[in-house]
Write a protein that holds these residues in place. Structure first.
Motif, PDB file in Angstrom:
ATOM      1  N   LYS A  77       3.057   7.193   0.309  1.00 19.96           N
ATOM      2  CA  LYS A  77       4.154   8.170   0.362  1.00 19.96           C
ATOM      3  C   LYS A  77       3.638   9.604   0.338  1.00 19.96           C
ATOM      4  O   LYS A  77       4.204  10.486   0.985  1.00 19.96           O
ATOM      5  CB  LYS A  77       5.109   7.950  -0.809  1.00 19.96           C
ATOM      6  CG  LYS A  77       5.944   6.725  -0.705  1.00 19.96           C
ATOM      7  CD  LYS A  77       6.858   6.611  -1.909  1.00 19.96           C
ATOM      8  CE  LYS A  77       7.380   5.204  -2.020  1.00 19.96           C
ATOM      9  NZ  LYS A  77       8.038   4.984  -3.293  1.00 19.96           N
ATOM     10  N   HIS A  78       2.591   9.856  -0.423  1.00 22.99           N
ATOM     11  CA  HIS A  78       2.053  11.213  -0.549  1.00 22.99           C
ATOM     12  C   HIS A  78       1.539  11.764   0.782  1.00 22.99           C
ATOM     13  O   HIS A  78       1.401  12.970   0.945  1.00 22.99           O
ATOM     14  CB  HIS A  78       0.943  11.246  -1.604  1.00 22.99           C
ATOM     15  CG  HIS A  78      -0.262  10.447  -1.228  1.00 22.99           C
ATOM     16  ND1 HIS A  78      -0.296   9.065  -1.337  1.00 22.99           N
ATOM     17  CD2 HIS A  78      -1.465  10.829  -0.719  1.00 22.99           C
ATOM     18  CE1 HIS A  78      -1.482   8.630  -0.924  1.00 22.99           C
ATOM     19  NE2 HIS A  78      -2.206   9.673  -0.541  1.00 22.99           N
ATOM     20  N   ARG A  79       1.266  10.900   1.741  1.00 25.13           N
ATOM     21  CA  ARG A  79       0.783  11.346   3.042  1.00 25.13           C
ATOM     22  C   ARG A  79       1.917  11.600   4.032  1.00 25.13           C
ATOM     23  O   ARG A  79       1.677  12.101   5.121  1.00 25.13           O
ATOM     24  CB  ARG A  79      -0.180  10.324   3.617  1.00 25.13           C
ATOM     25  CG  ARG A  79      -1.424  10.142   2.750  1.00 25.13           C
ATOM     26  CD  ARG A  79      -2.423   9.243   3.402  1.00 25.13           C
ATOM     27  NE  ARG A  79      -2.942   9.762   4.650  1.00 25.13           N
ATOM     28  CZ  ARG A  79      -3.941  10.632   4.767  1.00 25.13           C
ATOM     29  NH1 ARG A  79      -4.512  11.108   3.671  1.00 25.13           N
ATOM     30  NH2 ARG A  79      -4.354  11.028   5.946  1.00 25.13           N
ATOM     31  N   MET A  80       3.126  11.267   3.676  1.00 25.41           N
ATOM     32  CA  MET A  80       4.268  11.391   4.581  1.00 25.41           C
ATOM     33  C   MET A  80       4.848  12.799   4.517  1.00 25.41           C
ATOM     34  O   MET A  80       6.031  12.997   4.283  1.00 25.41           O
ATOM     35  CB  MET A  80       5.327  10.348   4.236  1.00 25.41           C
ATOM     36  CG  MET A  80       4.830   8.918   4.330  1.00 25.41           C
ATOM     37  SD  MET A  80       4.337   8.433   5.971  1.00 25.41           S
ATOM     38  CE  MET A  80       5.910   8.309   6.777  1.00 25.41           C
ATOM     39  N   VAL A  81       4.032  13.802   4.752  1.00 17.37           N
ATOM     40  CA  VAL A  81       4.454  15.191   4.579  1.00 17.37           C
ATOM     41  C   VAL A  81       5.507  15.624   5.601  1.00 17.37           C
ATOM     42  O   VAL A  81       6.379  16.441   5.283  1.00 17.37           O
ATOM     43  CB  VAL A  81       3.242  16.145   4.626  1.00 17.37           C
ATOM     44  CG1 VAL A  81       2.339  15.891   3.433  1.00 17.37           C
ATOM     45  CG2 VAL A  81       2.477  16.013   5.923  1.00 17.37           C
ATOM     46  N   LYS A  82       5.451  15.109   6.808  1.00 10.16           N
ATOM     47  CA  LYS A  82       6.413  15.493   7.837  1.00 10.16           C
ATOM     48  C   LYS A  82       7.841  15.209   7.386  1.00 10.16           C
ATOM     49  O   LYS A  82       8.737  16.007   7.612  1.00 10.16           O
ATOM     50  CB  LYS A  82       6.115  14.747   9.142  1.00 10.16           C
ATOM     51  CG  LYS A  82       7.109  15.020  10.243  1.00 10.16           C
ATOM     52  CD  LYS A  82       6.759  14.248  11.499  1.00 10.16           C
ATOM     53  CE  LYS A  82       7.801  14.466  12.569  1.00 10.16           C
ATOM     54  NZ  LYS A  82       7.528  13.665  13.764  1.00 10.16           N
ATOM     55  N   TRP A  83       8.062  14.074   6.741  1.00 13.59           N
ATOM     56  CA  TRP A  83       9.407  13.650   6.364  1.00 13.59           C
ATOM     57  C   TRP A  83       9.971  14.436   5.199  1.00 13.59           C
ATOM     58  O   TRP A  83      11.157  14.456   5.003  1.00 13.59           O
ATOM     59  CB  TRP A  83       9.389  12.149   6.056  1.00 13.59           C
ATOM     60  CG  TRP A  83       8.931  11.387   7.253  1.00 13.59           C
ATOM     61  CD1 TRP A  83       7.741  10.757   7.400  1.00 13.59           C
ATOM     62  CD2 TRP A  83       9.634  11.219   8.490  1.00 13.59           C
ATOM     63  NE1 TRP A  83       7.644  10.187   8.649  1.00 13.59           N
ATOM     64  CE2 TRP A  83       8.804  10.469   9.347  1.00 13.59           C
ATOM     65  CE3 TRP A  83      10.867  11.641   8.962  1.00 13.59           C
ATOM     66  CZ2 TRP A  83       9.177  10.120  10.632  1.00 13.59           C
ATOM     67  CZ3 TRP A  83      11.234  11.288  10.246  1.00 13.59           C
ATOM     68  CH2 TRP A  83      10.389  10.542  11.068  1.00 13.59           C
ATOM     69  N   ARG A  84       9.156  15.110   4.431  1.00 11.88           N
ATOM     70  CA  ARG A  84       9.646  15.923   3.291  1.00 11.88           C
ATOM     71  C   ARG A  84      10.465  17.114   3.779  1.00 11.88           C
ATOM     72  O   ARG A  84      11.273  17.649   3.038  1.00 11.88           O
ATOM     73  CB  ARG A  84       8.481  16.420   2.459  1.00 11.88           C
ATOM     74  CG  ARG A  84       7.801  15.316   1.693  1.00 11.88           C
ATOM     75  CD  ARG A  84       6.741  15.883   0.774  1.00 11.88           C
ATOM     76  NE  ARG A  84       5.933  14.793   0.270  1.00 11.88           N
ATOM     77  CZ  ARG A  84       4.647  14.865   0.052  1.00 11.88           C
ATOM     78  NH1 ARG A  84       4.000  15.994   0.244  1.00 11.88           N
ATOM     79  NH2 ARG A  84       4.000  13.819  -0.396  1.00 11.88           N
ATOM     80  N   HIS A  85      10.235  17.547   5.000  1.00  9.18           N
ATOM     81  CA  HIS A  85      10.873  18.764   5.509  1.00  9.18           C
ATOM     82  C   HIS A  85      12.135  18.477   6.326  1.00  9.18           C
ATOM     83  O   HIS A  85      12.796  19.409   6.771  1.00  9.18           O
ATOM     84  CB  HIS A  85       9.874  19.567   6.343  1.00  9.18           C
ATOM     85  CG  HIS A  85       8.629  19.864   5.597  1.00  9.18           C
ATOM     86  ND1 HIS A  85       8.585  20.736   4.537  1.00  9.18           N
ATOM     87  CD2 HIS A  85       7.369  19.380   5.730  1.00  9.18           C
ATOM     88  CE1 HIS A  85       7.358  20.783   4.056  1.00  9.18           C
ATOM     89  NE2 HIS A  85       6.602  19.971   4.761  1.00  9.18           N
ATOM     90  N   LEU A 136       0.876  -1.166   0.000  1.00 11.39           N
ATOM     91  CA  LEU A 136       0.000   0.000   0.000  1.00 11.39           C
ATOM     92  C   LEU A 136       0.913   1.215   0.000  1.00 11.39           C
ATOM     93  O   LEU A 136       1.688   1.411   0.938  1.00 11.39           O
ATOM     94  CB  LEU A 136      -0.893  -0.014   1.246  1.00 11.39           C
ATOM     95  CG  LEU A 136      -1.790   1.195   1.477  1.00 11.39           C
ATOM     96  CD1 LEU A 136      -2.788   1.336   0.319  1.00 11.39           C
ATOM     97  CD2 LEU A 136      -2.525   1.043   2.799  1.00 11.39           C
ATOM     98  N   ASP A 137       0.872   2.027  -1.027  1.00 16.43           N
ATOM     99  CA  ASP A 137       1.752   3.184  -1.176  1.00 16.43           C
ATOM    100  C   ASP A 137       1.050   4.438  -0.659  1.00 16.43           C
ATOM    101  O   ASP A 137       0.104   4.933  -1.267  1.00 16.43           O
ATOM    102  CB  ASP A 137       2.134   3.354  -2.650  1.00 16.43           C
ATOM    103  CG  ASP A 137       3.130   4.472  -2.871  1.00 16.43           C
ATOM    104  OD1 ASP A 137       3.360   5.290  -1.954  1.00 16.43           O
ATOM    105  OD2 ASP A 137       3.678   4.535  -3.985  1.00 16.43           O
TER     106      ASP A 137
END
Length: 182
Positions: free
Chosen positions: A172-180, A169-170
């Motif tokens: 990744k688009h919800r993992m906003v915290k880790w983008r920063h 189950l992908d």
């Protein structure tokens, strides 16, 4: 709700797949099945694994400080169980179960060709061997067998019962915290 004994917590929390651990000591290779392992950190990549003195591989790992963790697919399920039900002190498991190997690059333990992936590891901390039989390993090299058609892994639930992966189950688009984060 029904209560389970606290000793059964591993049946609910063990997230990782069943793995096979190969060692090489005194001119002889061995392989064992292991269910108790965990990632500890990313950088350096550290893996914790529980291997006790009742396992033939424990003594080889203590002496050499190196091993290979191999991740088998569902097609090796019966072999994985059978390997775990005998001792390398009594039998050459590679011969008995027809396990194909190849040399690793950094450790003397063999890679298992039929597995999905192999991780060459060295022991970096053994302070938790007494009282927990916990080795801290550092992953040095990873080999992925892209030719494997069976990609599902096994997860031990206890008493010979295994959960089987059946896709991903992908999110990744919800993992906003880790983008920063750096």
């Amino acid at each position: 709700m029904n209560e389970l004994p606290a000793s059964q917590a591993f049946r609910l929390l063990e997230p990782g797949p069943i793995v096979m651990v190969s060692t090489h000591d005194n001119g002889k290779s061995n392989v064992m099945t292991m269910g108790f392992h965990m990632m500890i950190q990313h950088d350096p990549p550290l893996i914790g694994c529980v291997i006790g003195p009742w396992d033939h591989s424990y003594h080889a790992l203590c002496r050499t400080g190196e091993c290979v963790i191999a991740v088998p697919g569902l097609d090796l399920a019966e072999t994985v169980v059978d390997v775990g039900n005998c001792s390398g002190a009594d039998v050459d498991k590679f011969e008995r179960f027809g396990l194909k190997t190849r040399s690793a690059e950094q450790v003397s333990a063999p890679l298992l060709e039929d597995c999905l992936a192999n991780i060459e590891c060295v022991v970096v901390d053994d302070r938790l061997l007494d009282p927990y039989n916990l080795f801290i390993l550092e992953a040095k090299r990873i080999w992925v067998n892209e030719s494997r058609t069976e990609r599902r892994t096994l997860h031990h639930c206890g008493d010979g019962i295994f959960a089987v992966d059946n896709g991903t189950l992908d999110l990744k688009h919800r993992m906003v915290k880790w983008r920063h984060l750096p």
